[in-house]
Motif scaffolding. Structure first.
Motif, short mmCIF file in Angstrom:
data_model
loop_
_atom_site.label_atom_id
_atom_site.label_comp_id
_atom_site.label_asym_id
_atom_site.label_seq_id
_atom_site.Cartn_x
_atom_site.Cartn_y
_atom_site.Cartn_z
N TYR A 192 0.83 -1.20 0.00
CA TYR A 192 0.00 0.00 0.00
C TYR A 192 0.87 1.25 0.00
O TYR A 192 1.71 1.45 0.88
CB TYR A 192 -0.89 0.04 1.24
N HIS A 193 0.67 2.10 -1.00
CA HIS A 193 1.29 3.42 -1.00
C HIS A 193 0.47 4.36 -0.11
O HIS A 193 -0.68 4.08 0.19
CB HIS A 193 1.36 3.97 -2.43
N ASP A 194 1.08 5.45 0.28
CA ASP A 194 0.37 6.39 1.13
C ASP A 194 -0.95 6.83 0.50
O ASP A 194 -1.98 6.93 1.18
CB ASP A 194 1.23 7.62 1.40
N ALA A 195 -0.93 7.10 -0.80
CA ALA A 195 -2.16 7.56 -1.46
C ALA A 195 -3.23 6.49 -1.46
O ALA A 195 -4.42 6.79 -1.42
CB ALA A 195 -1.84 7.99 -2.90
N ASP A 196 -2.83 5.21 -1.50
CA ASP A 196 -3.81 4.12 -1.45
C ASP A 196 -4.61 4.17 -0.16
O ASP A 196 -5.81 3.88 -0.13
CB ASP A 196 -3.11 2.75 -1.50
N LYS A 197 -3.94 4.53 0.92
CA LYS A 197 -4.57 4.44 2.25
C LYS A 197 -5.70 5.45 2.43
O LYS A 197 -6.55 5.27 3.31
CB LYS A 197 -3.50 4.65 3.32
N LEU A 198 -5.73 6.48 1.59
CA LEU A 198 -6.79 7.47 1.72
C LEU A 198 -8.17 6.88 1.47
O LEU A 198 -9.19 7.41 1.94
CB LEU A 198 -6.55 8.64 0.74
N LEU A 200 -12.27 4.09 8.94
CA LEU A 200 -11.81 4.51 10.28
C LEU A 200 -12.84 5.39 10.96
O LEU A 200 -13.05 5.30 12.18
CB LEU A 200 -10.47 5.23 10.17
N ASP A 201 -13.51 6.24 10.19
CA ASP A 201 -14.57 7.07 10.78
C ASP A 201 -15.72 6.22 11.29
O ASP A 201 -16.30 6.48 12.35
CB ASP A 201 -15.09 8.08 9.74
N ASP A 202 -16.08 5.18 10.53
CA ASP A 202 -17.16 4.27 10.96
C ASP A 202 -16.80 3.62 12.30
O ASP A 202 -17.62 3.56 13.22
CB ASP A 202 -17.40 3.17 9.92
N LEU A 203 -15.57 3.15 12.39
CA LEU A 203 -15.15 2.47 13.62
C LEU A 203 -15.11 3.45 14.79
O LEU A 203 -15.49 3.11 15.91
CB LEU A 203 -13.77 1.83 13.41
N THR A 204 -14.62 4.66 14.55
CA THR A 204 -14.56 5.66 15.62
C THR A 204 -15.95 6.02 16.14
O THR A 204 -16.18 6.09 17.35
CB THR A 204 -13.85 6.93 15.10
N ASP A 205 -16.91 6.23 15.21
CA ASP A 205 -18.27 6.58 15.62
C ASP A 205 -18.90 5.47 16.45
O ASP A 205 -19.58 5.73 17.45
CB ASP A 205 -19.13 6.83 14.38
N ALA A 206 -18.68 4.24 16.02
CA ALA A 206 -19.28 3.11 16.73
C ALA A 206 -18.76 3.03 18.16
O ALA A 206 -19.52 2.78 19.10
CB ALA A 206 -19.00 1.81 15.98
N ARG A 248 -5.53 3.33 18.78
CA ARG A 248 -4.85 2.96 17.53
C ARG A 248 -5.59 3.51 16.31
O ARG A 248 -4.97 4.01 15.37
CB ARG A 248 -4.76 1.44 17.45
N ILE A 249 -6.91 3.41 16.33
CA ILE A 249 -7.70 3.94 15.22
C ILE A 249 -7.51 5.45 15.11
O ILE A 249 -7.36 6.00 14.00
CB ILE A 249 -9.19 3.59 15.41
N ALA A 250 -7.50 6.14 16.25
CA ALA A 250 -7.32 7.60 16.23
C ALA A 250 -5.96 7.98 15.66
O ALA A 250 -5.84 8.94 14.88
CB ALA A 250 -7.47 8.15 17.65
N GLU A 251 -4.93 7.22 16.01
CA GLU A 251 -3.59 7.51 15.48
C GLU A 251 -3.55 7.28 13.98
O GLU A 251 -2.93 8.06 13.24
CB GLU A 251 -2.56 6.63 16.20
N ASP A 252 -4.20 6.20 13.51
CA ASP A 252 -4.21 5.94 12.07
C ASP A 252 -5.01 7.01 11.32
O ASP A 252 -4.63 7.42 10.21
CB ASP A 252 -4.80 4.56 11.79
#
Length: 872
Positions: free
Chosen positions: A107-113, A119-125, A142-146
């Motif tokens: 995965y390149h950095d741009a792929d991760k976008l 990550l937002d879904d997981l954070t909200d839950a 960990r999710i917040a850091e990512d």
């Protein structure tokens, strides 16, 4: 680490994910989390390759590229939401996903976008659950850091485009994007545009069904190229989303902009075989869209390529979503946008048969393809500069749209552009915004699937004495049903004069409305007759009533008329749940049973909505002369009926008029005004139900073109108000209603009479009766309850203007403009007030502002004439 089930994901999010993920379950079943993530990255990369340099392609190839890109985006969106749901089955799955996101060399950095929404879904839950156990706390950290790392990655690409919000001259310069360029070069070694197009060629619709970007309209569609210069309309596709739609609305509210949201039916809810609607939690955002003044549109049920479907397939896609939108908005949708812009003449013809207008776009933000917000903004600004007007396509289902909108809107406003809305019939810069009235989430299920009416009026009898007002009565009732209660025009069958023969009436009632293929169990049917009636005494001593068709004989009418026995048979044959006959004629022998009482609790309303009702309301009894003279060309009975249905019969202030309430208001009034005794009750077959009229709030912004009543109508309405205060029976009904309302208020409900909308409704009725002082008081009280109501502020100002209190009028009209600077009609009103005070410079400025804001309308010529009179 042992497997741990995590059940703290929000139910709203799970339901929303579930309704999105059905289309991708088949392709994802059996795959590991890593395989699913790799599929998402693969499609994301293909979209980047497809869209790189797309603006330089010839129109035909560019269209194919955009179509394939949108199909990949839709597929990937389903995969992403399905991945979010699947991760919560096992803690190790979440950790495996985060490991891949953080450490995978593939995965390149741009792929991760592409995983920002996951990550937002997981954070909200996690936040909604509030679980503070150690594993969850570590996971949340960990999710917040990512998430922060992905924000940094995006910020780096944003910096490459930090000059995008300079002036237009600088925007035209090519901007070097070295980091992004290296990423695209890497992708082009793995994929080619031609290879991707070939892979999806079979899925593309026929070329003649594409072409959203064309500017010449040949099929009656709306593209936005007909907007005035410097005018834009924002549209958002594919929602509602349980998180992002509300955030889009917050941004629009900040800038006082309204938009159109084209919604996918499966995100709104489902419809079972019996026609019952079940909404998803995400659908609550649709109510807030309407409350904001924005509009809803139909975007199909599952977002398929419609030209690839059979007629039955695309019909069901469109109809299902219209049913859901009608359930939410309490009115039929007006706008339709085919997924991917793919449609053909057959699809457009079907949409038109459903009274839908197809709206596409001429400016595509490509927010679905480009992960860099500044790049999206740059694209939109370039297209806007070239076209100078148009409908802009965005999506309210991903995060980057939220990041694009604020700086983009500010830049467009700074450069002299303004934003239109959809009025229900056309574009508006403010004068008729948000024709789909704001609706509150229903406290009860929608009482009816569909509404039908038979409206009959006869003046010109062949053998009986001619009447004066019956046909006019029927026409007015028909108009009220369509305009105020949103009966579909094609569902209201009107028979006037020579059309109202015995055969035609019986065919309409018995054959057409009795057809179970058309009228369903969950429908309502309203029947209105204005004309002659007669009563015959039978040998048994019982009296039997008849209505007289236009062709009945004067003396031997029994066999040529329609008896109450016939109506009983008709009532039993019509399959609708609720049936109400209203007869402006004289009858007896109706075999009516006692009607119900007026109540106010919501449980009661739900119960009467569920039960079957067969009801009749007649204007007079046996041998009574029913008055044919009244105000505005109506009989006394029909005029009182019209005023009742305009809102006066809502005796308990709950926003609903039942047939029982209607009779409770009309009967004593008519009896007091003329020598006739209206009768109301149930026919055999009723099961305790009650016909329901759901009131719609008045959204008219008063101006010099607003309708008012004639002197006779005003005098009679004043008499109605006087009688209401004096009539003992009605006073008892009101006391019972108010007692129920007080109980309801004790359960936390706010009486409707104390809301800004109902106060505005009362003010409008008073204004129409030229009672300007009391109308002003109602409007001002409405502004106290809702200080953000430009509607009430404008109406208060115009009512003061009619009282020649010009200084006060200016204060309120300017307040309306301050609340909603693009409310065009308020500028005409304040211009008139300035002109009365000879403040001609300010008046001219106001008229010019109106002409700048509003497209051609009925007030345009008026404003031009005013300017000419001022020497401008």
């Amino acid at each position: 680490m042992p497997i741990k089930r995590l059940f703290f994901m929000s139910s709203a999010l799970l339901l929303w994910i579930g309704c999105f993920s059905l289309s991708c379950l088949a392709t994802d079943t059996g795959k590991t989390t890593l395989q699913r993530a790799n599929d998402i990255v693969g499609d994301y990369r293909k979209i980047i390759v497809l869209l790189d340099g797309e603006a330089n392609l010839d129109p035909v190839n560019r269209e194919r590229v955009l179509m394939v890109g949108k199909m990949l985006f839709q597929q990937n969106h389903d995969r992403i939401t399905n991945l979010s749901a699947g991760l919560w089955a096992d803690l190790r799955e979440i950790e495996a996903f985060l490991d891949a996101l953080e450490k995978s060399s593939d995965y390149h950095d741009a792929d991760k976008l592409v995983f920002r929404e996951v990550l937002d879904d997981l954070t909200d839950a996690i936040q909604q659950r509030g679980d503070s156990s150690a594993p969850v706390v570590r996971l949340n950290k960990r999710i917040a850091e990512d998430s922060a790392a992905l924000d940094q990655i995006q910020a780096l690409y944003q910096k490459e485009l930090d000059q995008v919000f300079g002036n237009f001259q600088k925007r035209g310069m090519p901007i070097r994007r070295e980091a992004w360029g290296h990423y695209v070069e890497f992708l082009q070694q793995k994929y080619s545009r031609e290879q991707i197009i070939k892979e999806y060629e079979q899925a593309l619709p026929p070329s003649e069904s594409r072409g959203v970007g064309k500017k010449k309209n040949t099929r009656g569609e709306i593209f936005g190229t007909e907007l005035p210069p410097k005018t834009l309309l924002l549209t958002f596709d594919d929602g509602p989303h349980p998180r992002y739609t509300d955030r889009v609305l917050e941004i629009l509210a900040k800038y006082k902009i309204q938009a159109v949201f084209f919604q996918v039916g499966k995100n709104l809810g489902s419809i079972d075989k019996s026609g019952e609607v079940k909404l998803t939690p995400a659908a609550q955002a649709s109510y807030r869209i309407l409350e904001s003044g924005s509009s809803l549109g139909n975007h199909s049920y599952t977002h398929p390529v419609l030209p690839k479907l059979s007629e039955a397939g695309y019909s069901k896609e469109i109809e299902s979503t219209s049913t859901l939108l009608k359930y939410i908005a309490k009115s039929d949708p007006v706008l339709f946008r085919p997924p991917y812009g793919a449609r053909n003449d057959a699809i457009l013809a079907f949409a038109q048969s459903q009274k839908l207008k197809s709206m596409l776009w001429n400016i595509d933000s490509l927010d679905w393809a480009d992960p860099v917000p500044n790049s999206v903004a740059q694209r939109v600004l370039k297209e806007v500069e070239q076209q100078n007007r148009g409908v802009i396509l965005f999506h309210d289902i991903h995060k980057r749209t939220l990041e694009v909108l604020p700086p983009l809107i500010e830049t467009l406003l700074a450069n002299g552009y303004h934003f239109a809305s959809w009025s229900g019939n056309g574009f508006s810069s403010g004068e008729a915004r948000g024709i789909q009235a704001a609706a509150q989430p229903p406290a009860m299920e929608a009482p009816y699937r569909e509404s039908w009416a038979a409206v009959i009026g006869i003046d010109s009898y062949q053998n009986w004495p001619k009447l004066r007002y019956a046909a006019n009565d029927a026409q007015a009732v028909r108009d009220l049903l369509v305009q105020k209660y949103k009966f579909k025009p094609q569902n209201v069958f009107l028979l006037l004069n020579q059309e109202a023969t015995r055969q035609n009436i019986q065919s309409l009632l018995g054959d057409k409305l009795g057809n179970p293929e058309m009228v369903k169990r969950e429908d309502r049917v309203f029947v209105f007759f204005a004309g002659h009636g007669a009563t015959r005494k039978l040998p048994s001593g019982r009296e039997l009533g008849y209505i007289i068709p236009v062709d009945a004989d004067l003396s031997n009418y029994q066999g040529q008329s329609i008896s109450m026995t016939n109506f009983q048979d008709i009532a039993e044959s019509i399959p609708a749940k609720h049936l109400l006959f209203v007869m402006d004629s004289c009858y007896s022998g109706l075999a009516l049973t006692r009607g119900g009482s007026v109540r106010g609790s919501q449980n009661y309303i739900q119960e009467i909505a569920r039960r079957q009702a067969r009801q009749m309301f007649t204007a007079g009894g046996a041998d009574q002369q029913v008055a044919d003279n009244g105000p505005n060309g109506h009989s006394i009975f029909t005029w009182t009926l019209l005023q009742a249905l305009d809102g006066r019969a809502d005796l308990n202030g709950d926003g609903i008029i039942t047939a029982t309430e209607l009779a409770a208001y009309v009967a004593p009034m008519v009896s007091s005004l003329s020598h006739q005794t209206p009768a109301f009750g149930n026919l055999a077959g009723s099961e305790g139900g009650d016909f329901i009229f759901d009131l719609k709030h008045d959204s008219e912004f008063l101006n010099s073109d607003s309708n008012q009543l004639g002197d006779d109508a005003i005098r009679l309405n004043s008499e109605l108000e006087r009688l209401k205060s004096q009539n003992e029976e009605l006073r008892q009904q009101l006391a019972a209603a108010q007692a129920n309302q007080t109980q309801a208020a004790g359960r936390g409900q706010v009486p409707a009479a104390e809301t800004a909308l109902t106060l505005n409704d009362e003010g409008m009725r008073l204004y129409k009766e030229k009672n300007y002082s009391e109308a002003t008081a109602k409007f001002i009280r409405a502004t106290e309850l809702d200080p953000t109501s430009a509607l009430a502020a404008n109406n208060a100002g115009f009512a003061l203007y009619k009282q020649e209190k010009y200084e006060e009028a200016i204060k309120w009209l300017n307040r309306a403009i301050e609340i909603d600077p693009r409310r065009a009609i308020a500028y005409v009103n304040v211009g008139d007030a300035y002109a009365k005070l000879n403040r001609n410079t300010e008046a001219a400025q106001a008229y010019k502002k109106y002409l700048d804001l509003a497209p051609p309308s009925k007030s345009t010529e008026y404003a031009k004439q005013k300017l000419q009179a001022l020497g401008q």
